[in-house]
Design a protein around this motif. Structure first.
Motif, PDB file in Angstrom:
ATOM      1  N   ALA A 254      21.991  10.903   4.646  1.00 12.88           N
ATOM      2  CA  ALA A 254      22.145  12.295   4.207  1.00 12.88           C
ATOM      3  C   ALA A 254      23.605  12.725   4.289  1.00 12.88           C
ATOM      4  O   ALA A 254      24.147  13.345   3.369  1.00 12.88           O
ATOM      5  CB  ALA A 254      21.266  13.207   5.051  1.00 12.88           C
ATOM      6  N   MET A 255      24.263  12.396   5.403  1.00 13.57           N
ATOM      7  CA  MET A 255      25.667  12.770   5.571  1.00 13.57           C
ATOM      8  C   MET A 255      26.580  11.940   4.666  1.00 13.57           C
ATOM      9  O   MET A 255      27.589  12.441   4.154  1.00 13.57           O
ATOM     10  CB  MET A 255      26.071  12.617   7.035  1.00 13.57           C
ATOM     11  CG  MET A 255      25.362  13.599   7.961  1.00 13.57           C
ATOM     12  SD  MET A 255      25.850  13.401   9.704  1.00 13.57           S
ATOM     13  CE  MET A 255      27.594  13.832   9.632  1.00 13.57           C
ATOM     14  N   SER A 256      26.246  10.676   4.458  1.00 10.58           N
ATOM     15  CA  SER A 256      27.043   9.829   3.569  1.00 10.58           C
ATOM     16  C   SER A 256      27.027  10.365   2.146  1.00 10.58           C
ATOM     17  O   SER A 256      28.043  10.284   1.431  1.00 10.58           O
ATOM     18  CB  SER A 256      26.507   8.392   3.595  1.00 10.58           C
ATOM     19  OG  SER A 256      27.201   7.568   2.691  1.00 10.58           O
ATOM     20  N   TYR A 257      25.897  10.926   1.717  1.00 15.32           N
ATOM     21  CA  TYR A 257      25.838  11.526   0.389  1.00 15.32           C
ATOM     22  C   TYR A 257      26.850  12.658   0.267  1.00 15.32           C
ATOM     23  O   TYR A 257      27.488  12.835  -0.774  1.00 15.32           O
ATOM     24  CB  TYR A 257      24.427  12.057   0.102  1.00 15.32           C
ATOM     25  CG  TYR A 257      23.399  10.986  -0.190  1.00 15.32           C
ATOM     26  CD1 TYR A 257      23.778   9.684  -0.472  1.00 15.32           C
ATOM     27  CD2 TYR A 257      22.048  11.285  -0.186  1.00 15.32           C
ATOM     28  CE1 TYR A 257      22.833   8.700  -0.738  1.00 15.32           C
ATOM     29  CE2 TYR A 257      21.082  10.313  -0.458  1.00 15.32           C
ATOM     30  CZ  TYR A 257      21.491   9.023  -0.731  1.00 15.32           C
ATOM     31  OH  TYR A 257      20.561   8.056  -1.006  1.00 15.32           O
ATOM     32  N   GLY A 258      27.006  13.456   1.336  1.00 17.81           N
ATOM     33  CA  GLY A 258      27.997  14.523   1.326  1.00 17.81           C
ATOM     34  C   GLY A 258      29.408  13.988   1.192  1.00 17.81           C
ATOM     35  O   GLY A 258      30.217  14.493   0.402  1.00 17.81           O
ATOM     36  N   LEU A 259      29.735  12.948   1.965  1.00 21.61           N
ATOM     37  CA  LEU A 259      31.068  12.335   1.894  1.00 21.61           C
ATOM     38  C   LEU A 259      31.340  11.762   0.503  1.00 21.61           C
ATOM     39  O   LEU A 259      32.449  11.867  -0.017  1.00 21.61           O
ATOM     40  CB  LEU A 259      31.185  11.222   2.937  1.00 21.61           C
ATOM     41  CG  LEU A 259      31.236  11.646   4.409  1.00 21.61           C
ATOM     42  CD1 LEU A 259      31.236  10.410   5.303  1.00 21.61           C
ATOM     43  CD2 LEU A 259      32.473  12.491   4.694  1.00 21.61           C
ATOM     44  N   SER A 260      30.338  11.156  -0.068  1.00 25.90           N
ATOM     45  CA  SER A 260      30.496  10.562  -1.388  1.00 25.90           C
ATOM     46  C   SER A 260      30.722  11.633  -2.442  1.00 25.90           C
ATOM     47  O   SER A 260      31.595  11.498  -3.309  1.00 25.90           O
ATOM     48  CB  SER A 260      29.264   9.724  -1.741  1.00 25.90           C
ATOM     49  OG  SER A 260      29.393   9.155  -3.019  1.00 25.90           O
ATOM     50  N   TYR A 261      29.944  12.701  -2.368  1.00 26.86           N
ATOM     51  CA  TYR A 261      30.052  13.776  -3.368  1.00 26.86           C
ATOM     52  C   TYR A 261      31.410  14.458  -3.303  1.00 26.86           C
ATOM     53  O   TYR A 261      32.066  14.674  -4.327  1.00 26.86           O
ATOM     54  CB  TYR A 261      28.941  14.804  -3.160  1.00 26.86           C
ATOM     55  CG  TYR A 261      28.988  15.944  -4.145  1.00 26.86           C
ATOM     56  CD1 TYR A 261      28.448  15.800  -5.414  1.00 26.86           C
ATOM     57  CD2 TYR A 261      29.588  17.163  -3.803  1.00 26.86           C
ATOM     58  CE1 TYR A 261      28.502  16.836  -6.339  1.00 26.86           C
ATOM     59  CE2 TYR A 261      29.645  18.203  -4.719  1.00 26.86           C
ATOM     60  CZ  TYR A 261      29.106  18.044  -5.980  1.00 26.86           C
ATOM     61  OH  TYR A 261      29.172  19.068  -6.889  1.00 26.86           O
ATOM     62  N   LEU A 262      31.878  14.795  -2.103  1.00 24.53           N
ATOM     63  CA  LEU A 262      33.119  15.551  -1.959  1.00 24.53           C
ATOM     64  C   LEU A 262      34.357  14.669  -2.044  1.00 24.53           C
ATOM     65  O   LEU A 262      35.337  15.028  -2.709  1.00 24.53           O
ATOM     66  CB  LEU A 262      33.126  16.304  -0.619  1.00 24.53           C
ATOM     67  CG  LEU A 262      34.378  17.143  -0.354  1.00 24.53           C
ATOM     68  CD1 LEU A 262      34.436  18.332  -1.306  1.00 24.53           C
ATOM     69  CD2 LEU A 262      34.428  17.622   1.101  1.00 24.53           C
ATOM     70  N   LEU A 263      34.329  13.518  -1.371  1.00 28.42           N
ATOM     71  CA  LEU A 263      35.529  12.712  -1.211  1.00 28.42           C
ATOM     72  C   LEU A 263      35.505  11.406  -1.995  1.00 28.42           C
ATOM     73  O   LEU A 263      36.491  10.663  -1.988  1.00 28.42           O
ATOM     74  CB  LEU A 263      35.754  12.411   0.273  1.00 28.42           C
ATOM     75  CG  LEU A 263      35.876  13.643   1.193  1.00 28.42           C
ATOM     76  CD1 LEU A 263      35.987  13.197   2.652  1.00 28.42           C
ATOM     77  CD2 LEU A 263      37.077  14.487   0.800  1.00 28.42           C
ATOM     78  N   GLY A 264      34.386  11.090  -2.635  1.00 28.42           N
ATOM     79  CA  GLY A 264      34.305   9.859  -3.419  1.00 28.42           C
ATOM     80  C   GLY A 264      34.219   8.602  -2.579  1.00 28.42           C
ATOM     81  O   GLY A 264      34.525   7.510  -3.062  1.00 28.42           O
ATOM     82  N   ILE A 265      33.815   8.732  -1.321  1.00 28.30           N
ATOM     83  CA  ILE A 265      33.739   7.581  -0.425  1.00 28.30           C
ATOM     84  C   ILE A 265      32.531   6.720  -0.804  1.00 28.30           C
ATOM     85  O   ILE A 265      31.422   7.221  -0.964  1.00 28.30           O
ATOM     86  CB  ILE A 265      33.645   8.039   1.040  1.00 28.30           C
ATOM     87  CG1 ILE A 265      34.950   8.727   1.438  1.00 28.30           C
ATOM     88  CG2 ILE A 265      33.350   6.866   1.977  1.00 28.30           C
ATOM     89  CD1 ILE A 265      34.927   9.340   2.815  1.00 28.30           C
ATOM     90  N   LYS A 266      32.752   5.427  -0.928  1.00 27.59           N
ATOM     91  CA  LYS A 266      31.673   4.515  -1.298  1.00 27.59           C
ATOM     92  C   LYS A 266      30.562   4.531  -0.254  1.00 27.59           C
ATOM     93  O   LYS A 266      30.799   4.742   0.943  1.00 27.59           O
ATOM     94  CB  LYS A 266      32.221   3.100  -1.470  1.00 27.59           C
ATOM     95  CG  LYS A 266      33.151   2.940  -2.658  1.00 27.59           C
ATOM     96  CD  LYS A 266      32.395   2.856  -3.970  1.00 27.59           C
ATOM     97  CE  LYS A 266      31.688   1.522  -4.104  1.00 27.59           C
ATOM     98  NZ  LYS A 266      31.002   1.388  -5.400  1.00 27.59           N
ATOM     99  N   HIS A 267      29.362   4.260  -0.721  1.00 24.59           N
ATOM    100  CA  HIS A 267      28.160   4.447   0.091  1.00 24.59           C
ATOM    101  C   HIS A 267      28.151   3.613   1.370  1.00 24.59           C
ATOM    102  O   HIS A 267      27.841   4.128   2.447  1.00 24.59           O
ATOM    103  CB  HIS A 267      26.936   4.107  -0.762  1.00 24.59           C
ATOM    104  CG  HIS A 267      25.633   4.336  -0.070  1.00 24.59           C
ATOM    105  ND1 HIS A 267      25.181   5.582   0.281  1.00 24.59           N
ATOM    106  CD2 HIS A 267      24.684   3.459   0.352  1.00 24.59           C
ATOM    107  CE1 HIS A 267      24.007   5.467   0.893  1.00 24.59           C
ATOM    108  NE2 HIS A 267      23.684   4.196   0.941  1.00 24.59           N
ATOM    109  N   GLY A 268      28.502   2.333   1.278  1.00 21.54           N
ATOM    110  CA  GLY A 268      28.416   1.463   2.454  1.00 21.54           C
ATOM    111  C   GLY A 268      29.342   1.901   3.567  1.00 21.54           C
ATOM    112  O   GLY A 268      28.925   2.078   4.720  1.00 21.54           O
ATOM    113  N   ILE A 269      30.620   2.098   3.252  1.00 16.12           N
ATOM    114  CA  ILE A 269      31.566   2.523   4.283  1.00 16.12           C
ATOM    115  C   ILE A 269      31.266   3.946   4.742  1.00 16.12           C
ATOM    116  O   ILE A 269      31.469   4.292   5.908  1.00 16.12           O
ATOM    117  CB  ILE A 269      33.031   2.395   3.783  1.00 16.12           C
ATOM    118  CG1 ILE A 269      33.997   2.615   4.950  1.00 16.12           C
ATOM    119  CG2 ILE A 269      33.316   3.340   2.636  1.00 16.12           C
ATOM    120  CD1 ILE A 269      35.434   2.332   4.603  1.00 16.12           C
TER     121      ILE A 269
END
Length: 351
Positions: A254-269
């Motif tokens: 759930a939190m990784s989805y937020g990082l990905s949406y805002l910052l473009g961080i890839k899912h695994g990392i």
């Protein structure tokens, strides 16, 4: 469930035989969506192209987007008078999710963003085949294709998303860089932890989750020979994907989805960045994660959220808290009494 699976070293070379019975005619091509990491003459010769088949190389450096799916669908429809015989995705989670989404949008009207959610797809997708070249995401087996949309990161979750055919060839993973091998492998490990510790756990998902967890420990805490490790991690990815298909993931995702949406961080990392701080929720899993990280000398980036504004944190929280099914699995039906935007911001601020 995926109705047909081929597993084995070198099985990629059987792909042409597997596709042949599904060819509608010489004017209905197969479209191969391939990670551009493999854009070289040697690999291109291994792709079983016939007639007017087409290979489209795609970068996996960014998360797959709904607009990217729409562009691919329009490109294919404009190029051919009839629908292709099928779509073949070759690559990691990004390419596998794109291939699933394109196969859905070729037979369903509208834009990809309209289908982000649960069971919104009304028509069967085009025949599609998945060939993973990295192990851990579980995208090869799941009934969802996770996409970044204009308003959220959310999967197209339906019975029509699942691949019709999967080819599991561990040899294709031998060139994966070490850091990426670890991050994607941890995606699988975190799948297992969140599934096994979740409130949606059942006997079916538990049996797959326990086996995947066991295989992850053998790969990341044991000392398997190279080929054996590749085989086991590919099976861990499959079993981990099956486990969450019949239960759910949790807080890290759930939190990784937020990082990905805002910052473009890839899912695994992204999962790794979050999971290291979740010992209050997954104590045993986080302890094992740190052991694995230390054993393989992995250094995670720091200060990712150090310079974010309050508006940035509000977006992170909004996107993450919008994943209600994940929070319910992690914390129960009363999860809102245990997690709010303030608590979530405290967690993000540690990253």
């Amino acid at each position: 469930m995926v109705p047909r699976v081929v597993f084995g070293r070198g099985s990629f070379d059987q792909l042409g035989d597997l596709l042949m019975p599904k060819r509608k005619n010489s004017e209905a091509p197969f479209i191969f969506l391939v990670d551009d990491y493999f854009e070289n003459p040697e690999f291109l010769r291994r792709i079983p192209m016939l007639f007017n088949d087409e290979v489209i190389f795609i970068s996996s450096k960014e998360e797959p987007k709904t607009e990217q799916v729409d562009a691919l669908v329009n490109r294919i429809k404009d190029a051919y008078e009839e629908l292709p015989s099928g779509i073949v995705g070759i690559g990691g989670g990004t390419l596998l999710d794109l291939a699933k989404a394109v196969s859905i949008l070729l037979t369903n009207p509208g834009k990809a963003e309209h289908y982000q959610g649960w069971d919104l797809v009304g028509r069967p997708s085009l025949f599609h085949v998945g060939v993973p070249t990295i192990s851990g995401t579980g995208a090869e087996v799941s009934r969802t294709t996770v996409l970044l949309g204009p308003k959220r990161k959310l999967g197209i979750n339906s019975d029509y998303t699942t691949y019709d055919q999967v080819v599991l060839d561990p040899e294709l993973t031998k060139t994966v860089p070490k850091d990426q091998w670890f991050y994607t492998g941890m995606d699988c490990f975190i799948h297992c932890v969140e599934s096994l510790d979740g409130t949606h756990l059942n006997a079916f998902s538990q049996s797959y989750g326990e086996k995947a967890h066991e295989l992850c420990e053998e790969v990341f805490l044991g000392n398997p020979k190279e080929k054996d490790g590749q085989d086991k991690l590919m099976m861990a990815s499959w079993h981990g994907g099956m486990s969450i298909a019949y239960s759910q993931v949790g807080i890290a995702h759930a939190m990784s989805y937020g990082l990905s949406y805002l910052l473009g961080i890839k899912h695994g990392i992204g999962n790794c960045l979050v999971f290291q701080h979740l010992k209050d929720y997954y104590p045993q899993g986080v302890a094992l994660f740190h052991q694995m990280k230390e054993k393989h000398g992995i250094e995670l980036p720091k200060g990712i959220c150090a310079n974010l504004t309050q508006n940035d944190f509000d977006i992170l929280s909004e996107v993450s808290l919008g994943m209600e099914a994940l929070w319910e699995n992690a914390l129960g039906k009363d999860w809102r009494s245990k997690m709010d935007a303030n608590r979530l911001q405290e967690l993000f601020a540690r990253i």
